[in-house]
Design an enzyme around this catalytic site. Structure first.
Site, PDB file in Angstrom:
ATOM      1  N   CYS A  75       0.653  -1.471  -0.173  1.00 51.43           N
ATOM      2  CA  CYS A  75       0.813   0.152  -0.210  1.00 51.43           C
ATOM      3  C   CYS A  75       1.031   1.353  -0.513  1.00 51.43           C
ATOM      4  CB  CYS A  75      -1.041   0.107   1.048  1.00 51.43           C
ATOM      5  SG  CYS A  75      -1.617   1.282   0.959  1.00 51.43           S
ATOM      6  N   CYS A  81      -0.748   5.659   7.313  1.00 47.36           N
ATOM      7  CA  CYS A  81      -2.039   5.708   7.560  1.00 47.36           C
ATOM      8  C   CYS A  81      -2.117   4.639   8.796  1.00 47.36           C
ATOM      9  CB  CYS A  81      -2.763   4.511   6.159  1.00 47.36           C
ATOM     10  SG  CYS A  81      -4.628   4.051   6.961  1.00 47.36           S
ATOM     11  N   CYS A  84      -3.676  -0.213   9.035  1.00 45.39           N
ATOM     12  CA  CYS A  84      -2.465  -1.060   9.372  1.00 45.39           C
ATOM     13  C   CYS A  84      -1.192  -0.960   9.251  1.00 45.39           C
ATOM     14  CB  CYS A  84      -2.200  -2.096   8.108  1.00 45.39           C
ATOM     15  SG  CYS A  84      -3.599  -2.248   6.714  1.00 45.39           S
ATOM     16  N   CYS A 163      -7.504   2.079  -0.487  1.00 43.23           N
ATOM     17  CA  CYS A 163      -7.496   0.963   0.262  1.00 43.23           C
ATOM     18  C   CYS A 163      -7.245  -0.640  -0.094  1.00 43.23           C
ATOM     19  CB  CYS A 163      -8.537   1.200   1.469  1.00 43.23           C
ATOM     20  SG  CYS A 163      -8.148   0.305   2.406  1.00 43.23           S
ATOM     21  N   GLN A 285     -19.617  -9.336  12.155  1.00 43.56           N
ATOM     22  CA  GLN A 285     -18.301  -9.575  11.987  1.00 43.56           C
ATOM     23  C   GLN A 285     -18.076  -8.936   9.878  1.00 43.56           C
ATOM     24  OE1 GLN A 285     -15.551 -10.619  13.939  1.00 43.56           O
ATOM     25  NE2 GLN A 285     -16.872 -12.057  15.734  1.00 43.56           N
ATOM     26  N   TYR A 314     -24.828 -11.326  23.508  1.00 43.61           N
ATOM     27  CA  TYR A 314     -24.370 -10.630  22.456  1.00 43.61           C
ATOM     28  C   TYR A 314     -24.946 -11.449  21.147  1.00 43.61           C
ATOM     29  CZ  TYR A 314     -22.202  -9.525  27.737  1.00 43.61           C
ATOM     30  OH  TYR A 314     -22.032  -9.063  28.623  1.00 43.61           O
ATOM     31  N   ASP A 383     -20.304 -13.868  22.691  1.00 39.31           N
ATOM     32  CA  ASP A 383     -19.728 -12.929  21.988  1.00 39.31           C
ATOM     33  C   ASP A 383     -19.147 -11.439  22.457  1.00 39.31           C
ATOM     34  OD1 ASP A 383     -17.805 -12.089  19.656  1.00 39.31           O
ATOM     35  OD2 ASP A 383     -19.358 -12.692  18.368  1.00 39.31           O
ATOM     36  N   CYS A 410     -12.412 -11.385  20.758  1.00 36.79           N
ATOM     37  CA  CYS A 410     -11.897 -10.288  19.965  1.00 36.79           C
ATOM     38  C   CYS A 410     -10.842  -9.879  20.917  1.00 36.79           C
ATOM     39  CB  CYS A 410     -12.747  -8.937  19.237  1.00 36.79           C
ATOM     40  SG  CYS A 410     -13.314  -8.590  21.429  1.00 36.79           S
TER      41      CYS A 410
END
Length: 456
Positions: A75, A81, A84, A163, A285, A314, A383, A410
């Site tokens: 990229c 940016c 990432c 992107c 997701q 959740y 979740d 997560c």
């Protein structure tokens, strides 16, 4: 031990690994230094930015000896940016680091010396995998543009031409909205001065259906022609839903009530053979391809035989619960978001599922009532958000005493702290944990865990 460094001091460091959150880990005379922009194997010159009792933080300002794991980032906006963090780190090293972060958290925080962590499930696609992106408008000499905040900056937005996280369609629609804004002489919002009009663009794409939802977020006032904005977006036949949100607050939020400008109020996505309606603010997701693999793992870990009562806590738009419904006696979903539950109820009808029900409510407050209505669960699926179960939700989940608990996480640190409480206070044992890489080139890692206990 006393810190061997001072703030603003420059030191040479050998980076050994990656910590959860993405910083490199180095040691100076045994003292831990977390190094931003340092990759495993790098030898760097770094400036110390913070010194604490047990560790220091530093910023790599020069790579003296690059790691053998460094690769060329594709990229053109990298690393300015903030979208990432690790495009310049070989993917297999990223995945291995995430697996180790899950194992380390369960050992260090959860107190499980030999945590049953299985090899990470790597991402199928390393680029162009996201189904949702939120862009900020910014001012440029050519007029308004769209992009992401620069790494480490809340007040500066970098214009993005291409992107590598979205599709070609996503890039084309973003750039078309940019051109529309310039043609209409609209002004981008300035987050520092709180002036201007255009604030954000939200893009959601059903990766398995090809349907697109677009949300324009502005400051108060109708300073654009609705019909022309719709006309511009309808040049893309994939666009099925166009919304407008007004944000009259300084905070940069997009999940506000919206006005439908054109089309259906939702788009559809398909996961594991089920169809799901997705409104602007409903949770889904963001990596469709890996979400299917994540849910398949959850179903496998649940070990359903068709006789079980399942609680889906959740539950969001009902994606996990409805995916499990064919394998269970009944599924009961709870989520605090009324918009997500509205989608879940529509998804119930859309898929003609007769053995599931969904309710809006705070998980920590409604489980007792749910148990009275649905009976005790045989399997609980959770979740939770990044903060984990925590507080009353954790206590109420433990008190349910379900023989099986499938925990989709997560955040490995909150997973580990929750597992510790569930083990020590409610008799659960961690049977297996599988890290899943949903977000290549970022510090984030998901996982699916199975905990069991004897009923009673």
């Amino acid at each position: 031990m006393a810190a061997p460094v001072r703030k603003d001091e420059e030191v040479e460091l050998q980076v050994d690994s990656l910590a959860y959150g993405g910083n490199g880990v180095a040691r100076l005379d045994g003292f831990v230094v977390f190094v931003r922009r340092g990759l495993p194997g790098d030898r760097v010159r770094a400036r110390v930015t913070k010194v604490k009792r047990g560790f220091a933080e530093a910023l790599a300002i020069d790579v003296l000896e690059p790691s053998q794991h460094r690769v060329e980032a594709p990229c053109i906006h990298y690393p300015t940016c903030g979208g990432c963090r690790f495009q310049d780190l070989a993917y297999e090293v990223q995945a291995a680091a995430k697996e180790e972060q899950v194992r380390d958290a369960l050992k260090r925080i959860g107190g499980i010396v030999d945590a049953p962590v299985e090899p990470i499930l790597p991402a199928e696609s390393q680029f162009f995998y996201r189904n949702k992106l939120e862009y900020s408008f910014t001012r440029t000499p050519s007029g308004p543009a769209l992009g992401f905040h620069k790494a480490g900056r809340w007040d500066e937005v970098l214009e993005i031409e291409k992107c590598w996280l979205t599709t070609d369609l996503g890039n084309a629609i973003r750039n078309t909205v940019r051109d529309w804004a310039r043609e209409e002489n609209l002004e981008a919002y300035d987050q520092v001065e709180h002036t201007g009009y255009l604030r954000h663009l939200v893009y959601r794409e059903g990766r398995n259906t090809g349907q697109v939802l677009v949300v324009l977020v502005t400051a108060p006032g109708e300073k654009f022609e609705r019909d022309y904005f719709v006309e511009v977006l309808r040049r893309f036949p994939e666009v099925k839903s166009i919304h407008w949100v007004i944000n009259d607050q300084p905070s940069e939020v997009t999940n506000l009530p919206s006005t439908l400008l054109w089309g259906d109020d939702a788009i559809e996505e398909e996961l594991l053979g089920r169809r799901f309606r997705v409104r602007p603010n409903a949770f889904l997701q963001t990596n469709t391809e890996m979400a299917e693999k994540l849910y398949a793992l959850a179903i496998e870990y649940a070990g359903l035989t068709g006789t079980e009562t399942v609680y889906d806590l959740y539950c969001g738009t009902g994606t996990i619960g409805l995916s499990m419904a064919n394998h269970a006696l009944s599924v009961w979903g709870v989520d605090i978001s009324e918009e997500s539950i509205a989608c879940a109820l529509e998804n119930l009808d859309l898929n003609q599922v007769g053995n599931a029900a969904f309710f809006a409510g705070n998980v920590g407050q409604v489980l007792e009532e749910l148990a009275e209505r649905a009976g005790p669960p045989d399997v609980v699926v959770v979740d939770p958000p990044r903060a984990g179960l925590a507080g009353k939700a954790l206590r109420r989940t433990g008190e349910l005493g379900s023989p099986k608990l499938v925990y989709i996480s997560c955040n490995p640190t909150t997973l580990a702290s929750d597992v510790k409480v569930l083990r020590e206070e409610y008799g659960y044992e961690l049977i297996r944990t599988k890290p899943v890489d949903m977000f290549p080139h970022t510090p984030h890692v998901e996982s699916v865990s199975l905990l069991t206990r004897e009923r009673g």
